[in-house]
Design a protein around this motif. Structure first.
Motif, PDB file in Angstrom:
ATOM      1  N   UNK A  79       0.860  -1.171   0.000  1.00 43.99           N
ATOM      2  CA  UNK A  79       0.000   0.000   0.000  1.00 43.99           C
ATOM      3  C   UNK A  79       0.902   1.229   0.000  1.00 43.99           C
ATOM      4  N   UNK A 103     -17.696   5.117  -2.705  1.00 44.37           N
ATOM      5  CA  UNK A 103     -17.529   3.700  -3.011  1.00 44.37           C
ATOM      6  C   UNK A 103     -16.261   3.156  -2.341  1.00 44.37           C
ATOM      7  N   UNK A 104     -15.144   3.835  -2.592  1.00 46.71           N
ATOM      8  CA  UNK A 104     -13.867   3.249  -2.200  1.00 46.71           C
ATOM      9  C   UNK A 104     -13.472   3.500  -0.745  1.00 46.71           C
ATOM     10  N   UNK A 105     -14.066   4.502  -0.109  1.00 48.69           N
ATOM     11  CA  UNK A 105     -13.730   4.745   1.298  1.00 48.69           C
ATOM     12  C   UNK A 105     -14.779   4.153   2.230  1.00 48.69           C
ATOM     13  N   UNK A 106     -15.878   3.715   1.656  1.00 49.05           N
ATOM     14  CA  UNK A 106     -16.905   3.058   2.455  1.00 49.05           C
ATOM     15  C   UNK A 106     -16.288   1.791   3.056  1.00 49.05           C
ATOM     16  N   UNK A 107     -16.637   1.482   4.303  1.00 49.94           N
ATOM     17  CA  UNK A 107     -16.050   0.310   4.965  1.00 49.94           C
ATOM     18  C   UNK A 107     -16.466  -0.992   4.293  1.00 49.94           C
ATOM     19  N   UNK A 108     -15.571  -1.923   4.104  1.00 51.81           N
ATOM     20  CA  UNK A 108     -14.136  -1.811   4.337  1.00 51.81           C
ATOM     21  C   UNK A 108     -13.475  -0.982   3.232  1.00 51.81           C
ATOM     22  N   UNK A 109     -12.692   0.003   3.633  1.00 51.42           N
ATOM     23  CA  UNK A 109     -12.105   0.905   2.648  1.00 51.42           C
ATOM     24  C   UNK A 109     -11.085   0.185   1.777  1.00 51.42           C
ATOM     25  N   UNK A 110     -10.995   0.638   0.550  1.00 51.45           N
ATOM     26  CA  UNK A 110      -9.961   0.131  -0.351  1.00 51.45           C
ATOM     27  C   UNK A 110      -8.643   0.788   0.069  1.00 51.45           C
ATOM     28  N   UNK A 111      -7.675   0.006   0.551  1.00 53.31           N
ATOM     29  CA  UNK A 111      -6.478   0.612   1.146  1.00 53.31           C
ATOM     30  C   UNK A 111      -5.614   1.371   0.140  1.00 53.31           C
ATOM     31  N   UNK A 112      -5.646   0.943  -1.119  1.00 57.51           N
ATOM     32  CA  UNK A 112      -4.806   1.593  -2.138  1.00 57.51           C
ATOM     33  C   UNK A 112      -5.371   2.978  -2.449  1.00 57.51           C
TER      34      UNK A 112
ATOM     35  N   UNK B   6      -8.642  -7.228   0.787  1.00 56.58           N
ATOM     36  CA  UNK B   6      -8.425  -8.179  -0.305  1.00 56.58           C
ATOM     37  C   UNK B   6      -7.523  -9.340   0.122  1.00 56.58           C
ATOM     38  N   UNK B 257     -17.227  -2.796  -4.308  1.00 55.55           N
ATOM     39  CA  UNK B 257     -16.295  -1.913  -5.016  1.00 55.55           C
ATOM     40  C   UNK B 257     -16.289  -2.146  -6.527  1.00 55.55           C
TER      41      UNK B 257
END
Ligand SMILES: Cc1cc2nc3c(=O)[nH]c(=O)nc-3n(C[C@H](O)[C@H](O)[C@H](O)COP(=O)(O)OP(=O)(O)OC[C@H]3O[C@@H](n4cnc5c(N)ncnc54)[C@H](O)[C@@H]3O)c2cc1C
Ligand code: SF4
Ligand code: SF4
Ligand code: FES
Lengths: 334, 291
Positions: A79, A103-112, B6, B257
């Motif tokens: 990351x 979308x991407x920060x909603x839990x679980x957040x996309x870490x990248x 992931x 996502x």
């Protein structure tokens, strides 16, 4: 909000000060196309650009990226995120990022996505609409948040709105570059916004739009356009709010593999394909309609999934116009 | 646990059992006991199975949360990755992430009758409900209406036959419909003439009286099945809010996502992976394309 003024003669110094934060990316003109590129001097920047082909989403959600790396039978995560400054975002693109954030920060957040977002400074800039823009209809023509600093063009400089603590810090550290806003600046700001408001050529009436589109599910207009559409997926790639991705594992050598994701398009036949060959959106009509419904979805807390940037129109090889399709679909309700 | 959604967790295959020629039952246990301890799920949820270097795919959990210490997945050989896992053996390691999705509202249904309607592979997620309901003893009566192609395709055949014989003592009535006749089916039909018949799953509703004010229906099966089963239930005046179904879509991320599982229109967009895969018939009425 705090407002300050950046006089034209201090612009270069201000730009230089941003480099202390991270690599600076800004709109650059290449041929007839604009794109966000690394820049080192203000002279490289196309301050009066209309829109870039790829929206700023490419910095956070990459066209293609490794999400995991397999080494000795284990997934390793990377990351990594470099500090960045995105300079010169238009209001619609800032709204686009806010939609992607949901979308991407909603839990679980996309870490990248999250780490890149946290390490990026967003500096907005005012713009004049061209024939493709319809952000005003969607209320995305003005950003109230989602930026650190927002620059509004004045005849002799920039009216700067400070939108975050980081924005305050930059203004604080470079205090000598800024001045107080005068009544004349205010008058100029007002005049610019009025002129801009009148310059919009395209409009998408909102009254009952979501419901009427839903009611027009079987409209022949969908079919008419689905036949013109080349299903190339360009509109998905350039859309600041399209975020579908496909995942694939790829071997690097006999011991190493990567799990990669890349932009996907709902126009591709296998987007809705499940095991055994069953497809939930088997025809081009199904897929065309799906994209329009996805973009026109109205979320009471966040608005539409479209920010009216006009990219899908400008870069559609079949010259399909987003607003025109929606208006015709609505018009087909008798 | 890792912050990275992931990342998957090592699980050892404890046992591989042939259920039919196409489906195998995989019994798994997490290598890290702490991960296993924290892994809690409800019937109707699914996991993403990770075959490192080959890819991931979603599979419903078919064991019951009442039976702790292991996880069971019933996997049909359907394509590239499922073919690969069918070649794996006891002791092999795979990755698991999850559990995902909403699952069935088991608490809300306590004290009621459950009508489980399964078609083919739809038996897999409903088996989790079935054993949860039997083990917990919190439900008045459980009907399992199961439609299958042929005798050889009956999933969990031993359990089904056991419940045909002894189910009533556990407040559970099993009924079976098969499409292709065979000596084994005729033998079963002779033994349980009131509960086994040739036909499709909707035929099993015939002659059954359900107290619709005290019942919930839980459906899982191939896409074509939903319409017919729902019609049957609505004819009996079961409220659409008491009809639950679990759906399947293309899934990549499982966490809202990747966008593959999105269904709906401008007034209602749903993610099958996180808003579902369990939906009520009300949801289906307000979200186009759900069924
Ligand atoms: C919520 C849910 C629960 C499920 N529960 C079960 C269950 O309990 N039991 C069960 O047997 N099945 C279940 N399934 C179905 C299961 O997920 C599929 O059978 C499985 O994904 C098939 O994978 P496959 O690779 O073997 O099949 P394939 O048909 O090879 O592939 C499946 C999908 O992946 C795509 N694909 C294949 N290869 C690639 C590639 N190299 N790159 C990109 N895409 C590729 C295909 O286009 C297809 O859409 C469930 C599905 C869902 C959504
Ligand atoms: S860019 Fe135009 S032609 Fe290409 S898929 Fe989109 S609508 Fe169709
Ligand atoms: S749908 Fe078109 S106009 Fe709307 S945000 Fe996407 S690219 Fe821009
Ligand atoms: S599976 Fe990715 S959004 Fe649902």
């Amino acid at each position: 909000m705090r407002y300050i003024k950046l006089p034209s003669e201090n612009f270069e110094k201000f730009f230089k000060s941003l480099e202390a934060w991270g690599t600076v990316y800004a709109p650059v003109k290449k041929g007839s196309i604009y794109s966000f590129q690394e820049v080192h001097s203000p002279s490289e920047i196309a301050l009066d650009y209309n829109r870039t082909m790829l929206p700023p989403k490419k910095f956070f959600f990459r066209p293609k990226e490794a999400i995991l790396r397999l080494k000795n039978g284990r997934w390793e995560e990377e990351v990594e995120a470099e500090p960045m400054v995105l300079f010169g975002l238009h209001s619609c693109d800032i709204h686009g990022l806010k939609i992607l954030d949901k979308v991407y920060l909603d839990e679980p957040a996309d870490p990248y996505y999250k780490s890149r977002r946290e390490k990026t400074l967003i500096i907005g800039i005012s713009c004049m609409p061209d024939e493709y823009c319809f952000c005003k209809s969607l209320g995305t023509h003005f950003a109230m948040d989602g930026f650190d600093l927002f620059l509004h063009e004045l005849p002799d400089g920039w009216l700067v709105r400070i939108g975050s603590v980081r924005g305050h810090e930059i203004a604080w550290e470079n205090g000598e570059l800024f001045e107080e806003v005068t009544d004349e600046d205010l008058a100029n700001f007002k005049e610019f916004e009025e002129k801009r408001s009148k310059a919009f050529q395209k409009e998408l009436p909102q009254e009952g739009l979501a419901d009427m589109l839903d009611l027009a599910y079987n409209s022949p207009v969908w079919k008419k356009y689905a036949e013109i559409c080349l299903a190339c997926g360009n509109c998905n790639m350039v859309c600041p709010t399209c975020r579908c991705y496909e995942v694939c594992d790829r071997w690097v050598d006999a011991y190493k593999a990567v799990r990669e994701r890349r932009y996907d398009s709902c126009f591709m036949e296998n987007h809705g394909l499940v095991a055994g060959g069953h497809n939930f959106r088997p025809t081009r009509l199904d897929r065309f309609r799906h994209r329009y419904y996805c973009k026109s979805y109205f979320d009471p807390s966040a608005g539409y999934n479209c920010v009216g940037c006009g990219r899908c129109d400008e870069f559609c090889p079949a010259k399909i116009e987003h607003v025109k399709v929606l208006e015709e679909v609505r018009g087909s309700l008798k | 646990m890792s912050e990275n959604p992931y990342q998957t967790y090592d699980a050892r295959i404890l046992e591989v059992k042939d259920l039919t020629s196409r489906e195998k039952l995989f019994t798994l246990r997490f290598l890290d006991p702490e991960v296993g301890e924290k892994f809690e799920f409800r019937p109707g949820q699914f996991v993403i199975v990770d075959i490192r270097g080959f890819g991931e795919f979603p599979i419903s959990i078919c064991s019951s949360p009442t039976r702790r210490g292991y996880l069971q997945l019933c996997i049909r050989k359907a394509g590239r990755m499922t073919k690969f896992i069918h070649k794996m053996k006891e002791g092999d390691i795979i990755g698991i992430r999850g559990p995902y999705g909403n699952g069935f509202p088991m608490e809300e249904m306590e004290g009621s009758n459950l009508i489980l309607v399964a078609g083919g592979l739809g038996m897999a997620p409903l088996r989790s409900v079935l054993w949860y309901a039997i083990d917990s003893g919190k439900y008045e009566h459980i009907w399992l209406l199961y439609g299958t192609k042929a005798y050889e395709d009956i999933l969990f055949r031993d359990e089904i036959i056991h419940l045909l014989k002894h189910g009533e003592a556990m407040n559970c009535s099993v009924k079976l419909a098969y499409e292709v006749e065979s000596p084994s089916c005729i033998y079963l039909e002779r033994g349980f003439s009131d509960r086994v018949c040739r036909g499709v799953v909707t035929d099993l509703f015939r002659g059954e009286e359900f107290d619709v004010n005290k019942a919930y229906a839980l459906i899982c099966g191939p896409p074509v099945m939903y319409k017919f089963v729902i019609r049957e239930l609505l004819d009996r005046k079961l409220s659409p809010g008491r009809i639950y179904m679990t759906l399947e879509r293309r899934m990549r991320c499982g966490i809202g996502k990747c966008g593959h599982c999105i269904v709906g229109t401008s007034t209602s967009i749903k993610y099958v992976c996180k808003d579902g895969p369990v939906f009520t018939y009300w949801d289906a009425l307000s979200t186009r394309g759900l069924i």
